[in-house]
Scaffold this active site. Sequence first.
Site, PDB file in Angstrom:
ATOM      1  N   HIS A  12       0.871  -1.190   0.000  1.00  0.00           N
ATOM      2  CA  HIS A  12       0.000   0.000   0.000  1.00  0.00           C
ATOM      3  C   HIS A  12       0.897   1.227   0.000  1.00  0.00           C
ATOM      4  O   HIS A  12       1.433   1.607   1.037  1.00  0.00           O
ATOM      5  CB  HIS A  12      -0.910   0.013   1.235  1.00  0.00           C
ATOM      6  CG  HIS A  12      -1.929   1.104   1.219  1.00  0.00           C
ATOM      7  ND1 HIS A  12      -3.263   0.890   1.441  1.00  0.00           N
ATOM      8  CD2 HIS A  12      -1.811   2.430   0.979  1.00  0.00           C
ATOM      9  CE1 HIS A  12      -3.922   2.022   1.349  1.00  0.00           C
ATOM     10  NE2 HIS A  12      -3.062   2.983   1.081  1.00  0.00           N
ATOM     11  N   HIS A  14       1.600   5.316  -1.897  1.00  0.00           N
ATOM     12  CA  HIS A  14       1.199   6.410  -2.793  1.00  0.00           C
ATOM     13  C   HIS A  14       2.436   6.981  -3.452  1.00  0.00           C
ATOM     14  O   HIS A  14       3.313   7.515  -2.774  1.00  0.00           O
ATOM     15  CB  HIS A  14       0.473   7.503  -2.006  1.00  0.00           C
ATOM     16  CG  HIS A  14      -0.797   7.017  -1.376  1.00  0.00           C
ATOM     17  ND1 HIS A  14      -1.995   7.009  -2.042  1.00  0.00           N
ATOM     18  CD2 HIS A  14      -1.044   6.482  -0.160  1.00  0.00           C
ATOM     19  CE1 HIS A  14      -2.940   6.501  -1.254  1.00  0.00           C
ATOM     20  NE2 HIS A  14      -2.384   6.165  -0.099  1.00  0.00           N
ATOM     21  N   LYS A  95      -9.272  -0.210  -5.568  1.00  0.00           N
ATOM     22  CA  LYS A  95      -9.233   0.467  -4.272  1.00  0.00           C
ATOM     23  C   LYS A  95     -10.450   1.364  -4.150  1.00  0.00           C
ATOM     24  O   LYS A  95     -10.724   2.178  -5.024  1.00  0.00           O
ATOM     25  CB  LYS A  95      -7.961   1.329  -4.180  1.00  0.00           C
ATOM     26  CG  LYS A  95      -7.891   2.258  -2.968  1.00  0.00           C
ATOM     27  CD  LYS A  95      -7.595   1.511  -1.683  1.00  0.00           C
ATOM     28  CE  LYS A  95      -7.591   2.453  -0.475  1.00  0.00           C
ATOM     29  NZ  LYS A  95      -6.463   3.358  -0.435  1.00  0.00           N
ATOM     30  N   HIS A 132     -10.452   1.455   1.857  1.00  0.00           N
ATOM     31  CA  HIS A 132     -10.228   2.454   2.900  1.00  0.00           C
ATOM     32  C   HIS A 132     -11.483   2.381   3.763  1.00  0.00           C
ATOM     33  O   HIS A 132     -12.547   2.817   3.352  1.00  0.00           O
ATOM     34  CB  HIS A 132     -10.034   3.859   2.314  1.00  0.00           C
ATOM     35  CG  HIS A 132      -9.788   4.899   3.368  1.00  0.00           C
ATOM     36  ND1 HIS A 132      -8.716   5.760   3.339  1.00  0.00           N
ATOM     37  CD2 HIS A 132     -10.464   5.211   4.499  1.00  0.00           C
ATOM     38  CE1 HIS A 132      -8.746   6.551   4.407  1.00  0.00           C
ATOM     39  NE2 HIS A 132      -9.810   6.243   5.114  1.00  0.00           N
ATOM     40  N   HIS A 167      -4.698  -0.179   6.087  1.00  0.00           N
ATOM     41  CA  HIS A 167      -4.169   0.697   7.150  1.00  0.00           C
ATOM     42  C   HIS A 167      -5.094   0.771   8.361  1.00  0.00           C
ATOM     43  O   HIS A 167      -5.557   1.838   8.734  1.00  0.00           O
ATOM     44  CB  HIS A 167      -3.862   2.099   6.607  1.00  0.00           C
ATOM     45  CG  HIS A 167      -4.884   2.674   5.659  1.00  0.00           C
ATOM     46  ND1 HIS A 167      -6.222   2.731   5.948  1.00  0.00           N
ATOM     47  CD2 HIS A 167      -4.749   3.228   4.433  1.00  0.00           C
ATOM     48  CE1 HIS A 167      -6.854   3.282   4.941  1.00  0.00           C
ATOM     49  NE2 HIS A 167      -5.992   3.602   4.002  1.00  0.00           N
ATOM     50  N   ASP A 240       1.331   2.798   3.444  1.00  0.00           N
ATOM     51  CA  ASP A 240       0.489   3.970   3.178  1.00  0.00           C
ATOM     52  C   ASP A 240       1.352   5.228   3.049  1.00  0.00           C
ATOM     53  O   ASP A 240       0.871   6.340   3.268  1.00  0.00           O
ATOM     54  CB  ASP A 240      -0.576   4.149   4.266  1.00  0.00           C
ATOM     55  CG  ASP A 240      -1.685   5.112   3.845  1.00  0.00           C
ATOM     56  OD1 ASP A 240      -1.882   5.317   2.631  1.00  0.00           O
ATOM     57  OD2 ASP A 240      -2.348   5.678   4.733  1.00  0.00           O
TER      58      ASP A 240
END
Lengths: 334, 334
Positions: A12, A14, A95, A132, A167, A240
């Site tokens: 995970h 970004h 996602k 999420h 997360h 994350d």
Amino acid sequence: MELRIPAADDLHIHLRNDERTLAAVKAVREGGACRVLAMPNTSPALATGEDATKYRHYLVMQGADFDILTTIKLMPTTTPEMITEAARLGVSAGKQYPLGVTTNSEDGVSDFRAMYPVYEAMAQSDMVLSLHGEVPGAFVMDAETEFLDELHRIHRAFPKLRIVLEHITTQAAVEAVRSLPDNVVATITDHHLDITLDDVIGSTIQPHHFCKPVAKRPSDRKALNEVVREGHPSFFSGTDSAPHLIADKENACGCAGIFNAPYHMQFLATHFDALEMLPRLADFTSKFGAEFYRLPPSGEEIMLIKRDVLVPNTYDGIVPFKAGQTLTYDLAWI
Amino acid sequence: MELRIPAADDLHIHLRNDERTLAAVKAVREGGACRVLAMPNTSPALATGEDATKYRHYLVMQGADFDILTTIKLMPTTTPEMITEAARLGVSAGKQYPLGVTTNSEDGVSDFRAMYPVYEAMAQSDMVLSLHGEVPGAFVMDAETEFLDELHRIHRAFPKLRIVLEHITTQAAVEAVRSLPDNVVATITDHHLDITLDDVIGSTIQPHHFCKPVAKRPSDRKALNEVVREGHPSFFSGTDSAPHLIADKENACGCAGIFNAPYHMQFLATHFDALEMLPRLADFTSKFGAEFYRLPPSGEEIMLIKRDVLVPNTYDGIVPFKAGQTLTYDLAWI
């Protein structure tokens, strides 16, 4: 003291698609990962398999020298046909963001039931549903726990669907995932093993510790560490990691996200050692996640070496997690 | 629509003793107050009656054209003799900060029991005990509620002592104060009637909404508004207005405090009107507190006028509460 383990799978992360991407990409190997699952909430979002494929090429052009598993963003406009096509193109996961709860979630989902045809297509394509898990509009301390009912509903409706609750931050989420079969798992970030809400809004307000879901209570942090210590295979590492320029964090309305990738394994080795659970590290970072995503062994290895490392105050204009602090483990690629 | 009421008594305000003081002083009358209780956590702290007297003179030299009730800071070094002397010099209250929970609280108290001789002297001098009611080291969401046991203990030990539980944020604090006699009261800030933790760390992190105690749950905010609507005389207005320069808020480790003084009564009139409880405003801001502190009527009046007022983005280098938003009541001095 040296620990030789398989390089990390960061399931995970970004990496964005702008001036921050070079730093975000560079940080991956510096933090000990050789495979990542790249999140799709870029701007514009990755909506289709073709978007995801182009994004992987973009990342390679930005210097990514690691394996990139791709994702698409599930939005109210996503169709079952888009899922089938994305799966055909090798996209690993879809996602889903709840509407308005985090960075770039203005096109998120508020009506989960309306997504069921999409989930059905994912189950048929064996694509992972990445969630999420916060209820839009819920009070920030309750939003994850309130989402757990939704998780159970989705699992009951699609019992074969592989689901990642991303997360997680709460004892309740640990217990929910533990109660479900092994096709429903959770990722745990570096920072949620370490900080609580006191580190975000204790005696001062600390935007570099702000992420969504926000860190919760000491008892929640304890539950996260305990399930990792136990070596439960349904809980594995996803950083994350999110690069935000200093000016986007230190302002009147700062962005959610913590940039932990550059010292990912150095931090985790330090943390696991302090809690005397270093033997659990490799399974958490480099095995359970790969097994869930059905990845072969990467074949790459890292060495974690017991020596002090000072995390710099900034990293290419971004404040990294643990900035200015000393970790007790360094990392070398083998 | 116009509402003519006595000018406000702001029975909890931070005017500091530095480059921010001019703005903080100027804001008092602009926000409709003619009397304030000035907090002692300046740097250095106001430790004695003499310090407090000098501070009042300093504020007058800075342009304060309103009545200033003074306070001293209760610290582990405070003696009963210091209380007696401060009372003789007309100090209204002794303010106690718990160790390390807010701005300038490094010299705060952690052993409440050790302060009992000081409380005893306060009871004998009829000086008000002003409490920042959070337990040092407690989790930020629990620290006020955990302090309530301490409040009950202090009250039992000194049943005649006049106590103010300052800037309460929780339903539990409302219930605790309601359960005690009328010599134990609470102040409520403007912002705690309006915001919750979602406005501090919802989808973004907002340092200008960060104060201590931090804003809590929607149910807590509801309890605060309900007790004000009820017109309970043990709950009155204290802004806890605290001027922090933008650079001290928007950084990696921002200060606690909200600057609501310049639009204090304009905001409260807007808020009370929206909740259809405008008839309760004057008691809350200009009567119950004065009665508790045994102040005569100030004789000054303000007019609250229904017309839009845009709160500026900054006020002398400080971001005021409601910056950039439009209030529906303006204010004029009569």
